[in-house]
Design an enzyme around this catalytic site. Structure first.
Site, PDB file in Angstrom:
ATOM      1  CB  ALA A  65      36.692  12.692  70.116  1.00 17.65           C
ATOM      2  N   GLY A 108      37.382   7.795  68.527  1.00 18.07           N
ATOM      3  CA  GLY A 108      37.222   7.439  69.865  1.00 18.07           C
ATOM      4  C   GLY A 108      36.283   6.130  70.359  1.00 18.07           C
ATOM      5  CD  GLU A 111      41.248   6.285  69.499  1.00 15.79           C
ATOM      6  OE1 GLU A 111      40.406   7.252  69.580  1.00 15.79           O
ATOM      7  OE2 GLU A 111      42.438   6.507  69.192  1.00 15.79           O
ATOM      8  CD  GLU A 131      40.231   9.128  65.170  1.00 16.00           C
ATOM      9  OE1 GLU A 131      40.508   8.129  64.036  1.00 16.00           O
ATOM     10  OE2 GLU A 131      39.987   8.705  66.222  1.00 16.00           O
TER      11      GLU A 131
HETATM   12  C1  HXC Z   1      30.037  15.554  67.569  1.00 17.68           C
HETATM   13  C2  HXC Z   1      28.676  14.335  66.262  1.00 17.68           C
HETATM   14  C3  HXC Z   1      29.709  13.194  66.022  1.00 17.68           C
HETATM   15  C4  HXC Z   1      30.903  13.688  66.631  1.00 17.68           C
HETATM   16  C5  HXC Z   1      27.750  12.611  65.001  1.00 17.68           C
HETATM   17  N1  HXC Z   1      27.559  13.878  65.511  1.00 17.68           N
HETATM   18  N2  HXC Z   1      28.991  12.494  65.347  1.00 17.68           N
HETATM   19  N3  HXC Z   1      28.884  15.280  67.192  1.00 17.68           N
HETATM   20  N4  HXC Z   1      31.032  14.776  67.465  1.00 17.68           N
HETATM   21  N5  HXC Z   1      31.922  12.698  66.424  1.00 17.68           N
HETATM   22  C6  HXC Z   1      26.378  14.421  65.563  1.00 17.68           C
HETATM   23  C7  HXC Z   1      26.009  15.204  64.332  1.00 17.68           C
HETATM   24  O1  HXC Z   1      26.602  16.288  63.964  1.00 17.68           O
HETATM   25  C8  HXC Z   1      24.486  15.326  64.036  1.00 17.68           C
HETATM   26  O2  HXC Z   1      23.997  16.354  65.129  1.00 17.68           O
HETATM   27  C9  HXC Z   1      23.977  14.083  64.889  1.00 17.68           C
HETATM   28  O3  HXC Z   1      25.072  13.522  65.883  1.00 17.68           O
HETATM   29  C10 HXC Z   1      23.693  12.733  64.163  1.00 17.68           C
HETATM   30  O4  HXC Z   1      24.592  12.511  63.028  1.00 17.68           O
HETATM   31  P1  HXC Z   1      24.554  12.539  61.617  1.00 17.68           P
HETATM   32  O5  HXC Z   1      25.791  12.773  60.971  1.00 17.68           O
HETATM   33  O6  HXC Z   1      23.302  13.619  61.282  1.00 17.68           O
HETATM   34  O7  HXC Z   1      23.996  11.121  61.374  1.00 17.68           O
HETATM   35  P2  HXC Z   1      24.391  10.187  60.225  1.00 17.68           P
HETATM   36  O8  HXC Z   1      24.101  11.048  58.819  1.00 17.68           O
HETATM   37  O9  HXC Z   1      23.513   8.935  60.259  1.00 17.68           O
HETATM   38  O10 HXC Z   1      25.848   9.885  59.950  1.00 17.68           O
HETATM   39  C11 HXC Z   1      26.365   9.143  61.169  1.00 17.68           C
HETATM   40  C12 HXC Z   1      28.217   9.048  61.035  1.00 17.68           C
HETATM   41  C13 HXC Z   1      28.376  10.614  61.088  1.00 17.68           C
HETATM   42  C14 HXC Z   1      28.261   8.584  59.768  1.00 17.68           C
HETATM   43  C15 HXC Z   1      28.601   8.364  62.309  1.00 17.68           C
HETATM   44  O11 HXC Z   1      27.885  11.385  62.173  1.00 17.68           O
HETATM   45  C16 HXC Z   1      29.892  10.785  61.237  1.00 17.68           C
HETATM   46  O12 HXC Z   1      30.710  10.722  60.115  1.00 17.68           O
HETATM   47  N6  HXC Z   1      30.279  11.294  62.581  1.00 17.68           N
HETATM   48  C17 HXC Z   1      31.486  11.579  62.730  1.00 17.68           C
HETATM   49  C18 HXC Z   1      32.469  10.312  62.791  1.00 17.68           C
HETATM   50  C19 HXC Z   1      33.975  10.859  63.174  1.00 17.68           C
HETATM   51  O13 HXC Z   1      34.637  11.397  62.426  1.00 17.68           O
HETATM   52  N7  HXC Z   1      34.500  10.330  64.310  1.00 17.68           N
HETATM   53  C20 HXC Z   1      36.004  10.698  64.783  1.00 17.68           C
HETATM   54  C21 HXC Z   1      35.813  11.780  65.637  1.00 17.68           C
HETATM   55  S1  HXC Z   1      37.572  12.345  65.888  1.00 17.68           S
HETATM   56  P3  HXC Z   1      22.948  17.441  64.494  1.00 17.68           P
HETATM   57  O14 HXC Z   1      23.105  18.672  65.566  1.00 17.68           O
HETATM   58  O15 HXC Z   1      23.290  17.988  63.280  1.00 17.68           O
HETATM   59  O16 HXC Z   1      21.715  16.705  64.521  1.00 17.68           O
HETATM   60  C22 HXC Z   1      37.875  11.157  67.360  1.00 17.68           C
HETATM   61  C23 HXC Z   1      39.259  11.041  67.918  1.00 17.68           C
HETATM   62  C24 HXC Z   1      39.737  12.140  67.943  1.00 17.68           C
HETATM   63  O17 HXC Z   1      37.038  10.360  67.611  1.00 17.68           O
HETATM   64  C25 HXC Z   1      41.250  12.162  68.633  1.00 17.68           C
HETATM   65  C26 HXC Z   1      42.119  13.077  68.080  1.00 17.68           C
HETATM   66  C27 HXC Z   1      41.952  14.426  68.236  1.00 17.68           C
END
Ligand code: HXC
Length: 257
Positions: A65, A108, A111, A131
């Site tokens: 998400a 997400g 999911e 998360e």
């Molecule tokens: C918003 C995101 C994002 C996310 C990545 N980006 N994931 N933006 N939401 N979930 C954006 C980054 O901010 C970055 O933007 C660009 O995408 C590239 O990501 P990087 O992190 O620079 O890439 P990398 O270093 O290769 O790392 C990849 C990754 C990392 C390991 C996947 O991006 C990551 O950990 N992402 C978050 C994963 C996560 O926590 N997902 C769960 C979310 S919560 P910029 O602008 O800096 O270039 C969820 C459910 C919630 O899904 C439900 C309950 C509330």
């Protein structure tokens, strides 16, 4: 229809939806959720479509998400708007959905993949429910569908530590049905979707409904449900065609009736 966060294509009887927010690793924001669900529902209603196929990019199926969109969210808004509820509609579609996952399928994204019916992974795929690392928990069914898919031991491990699992571990654990080389993912997933789309549509819908019933009911009720649907297949033209084709040693030509 014009979409900004997804690409939508038809390949014969397959409806293909490609997640397309490359700069955010296909993070699932509200616009993407609404566009995705609208496109999927349109394919589900379309009699020319027999199966859906969902994919992302080589780097990410979806990295979760959209954290930037959720960051400032307050409880009342989340609760009153029933945040993420539109995703539940995907689970109510009647046609099978194939997910082709390469790269990150996190939060997400994992999911969404689990909302699909056949999950194919590239050898580059990485699954996880991170998360917990953000101070929240899964919100699109992750704690439920992951537990049903791979059991309590691995679900607790993945959800509580937020670690990622690679494609090989995901296959061993029963989350994905096949792992294929990344370069072959698109063609193999399309082939699977085309195969399903070529089967008798009534039988395909009954089968999906019947398998899903296994998660909702007792074994005896589930077997009874399957038996009724099995009997019902003999009311279709496709049953006559399928069995005639076998006896006549030719491929069947289903009319989806
Ligand atoms: C918003 C995101 C994002 C996310 C990545 N980006 N994931 N933006 N939401 N979930 C954006 C980054 O901010 C970055 O933007 C660009 O995408 C590239 O990501 P990087 O992190 O620079 O890439 P990398 O270093 O290769 O790392 C990849 C990754 C990392 C390991 C996947 O991006 C990551 O950990 N992402 C978050 C994963 C996560 O926590 N997902 C769960 C979310 S919560 P910029 O602008 O800096 O270039 C969820 C459910 C919630 O899904 C439900 C309950 C509330």
């Amino acid at each position: 229809t014009e979409y900004e966060t997804i690409l939508v294509e038809r390949k014969d009887r397959v409806g293909l939806i490609t997640l397309n927010r490359p700069k955010a690793l296909n993070a699932l924001n509200t616009q993407l959720m609404n566009e995705f669900v609208a496109a999927a529902k349109e394919f589900d209603r379309d009699p020319e479509i027999g199966c859906l196929l969902v994919t992302g990019s080589a780097k990410a199926f979806a990295a979760g998400a959209d954290i930037k969109e959720m960051q400032a969210l307050e409880f009342a808004e989340a609760y009153l708007s029933d945040w993420f509820t539109a995703w539940d509609e995907l689970g109510r579609l009647r046609k099978p959905i194939v997910a082709a996952v390469a790269g990150y399928a996190l939060g997400g994204g994992c999911e969404l993949a689990m909302l699909c019916d056949i999950l194919l992974a590239a050898d580059t795929a990485k699954f996880g429910q991170p998360e917990i690392k953000l101070g929240v928990i899964p919100g699109i069914g992750g704690s439920q569908r992951l537990t049903r898919a791979i059991g309590k031991a691995k679900a607790m491990d993945l959800c509580l530590t937020g670690r990622m699992m690679d494609a090989e571990e995901a296959e061993r654990a029963g989350l994905v049905s096949r792992v294929v080389p990344a370069g072959e993912l698109h063609d193999q997933a399309l082939a699977v979707a085309q195969t399903v789309a070529g089967m008798s549509a009534p039988a395909v819908l009954m089968l999906k409904e019947s398998v899903n019933r296994a998660f909702e009911t007792t074994l005896a009720e589930g077997v009874r449900f399957e038996r009724r649907l099995f009997h019902a297949t003999f009311a279709t033209a496709d049953q006559k065609e399928g069995m005639a084709a076998f006896v006549e040693k030719r491929p069947p030509s289903f009319t989806h009736r």
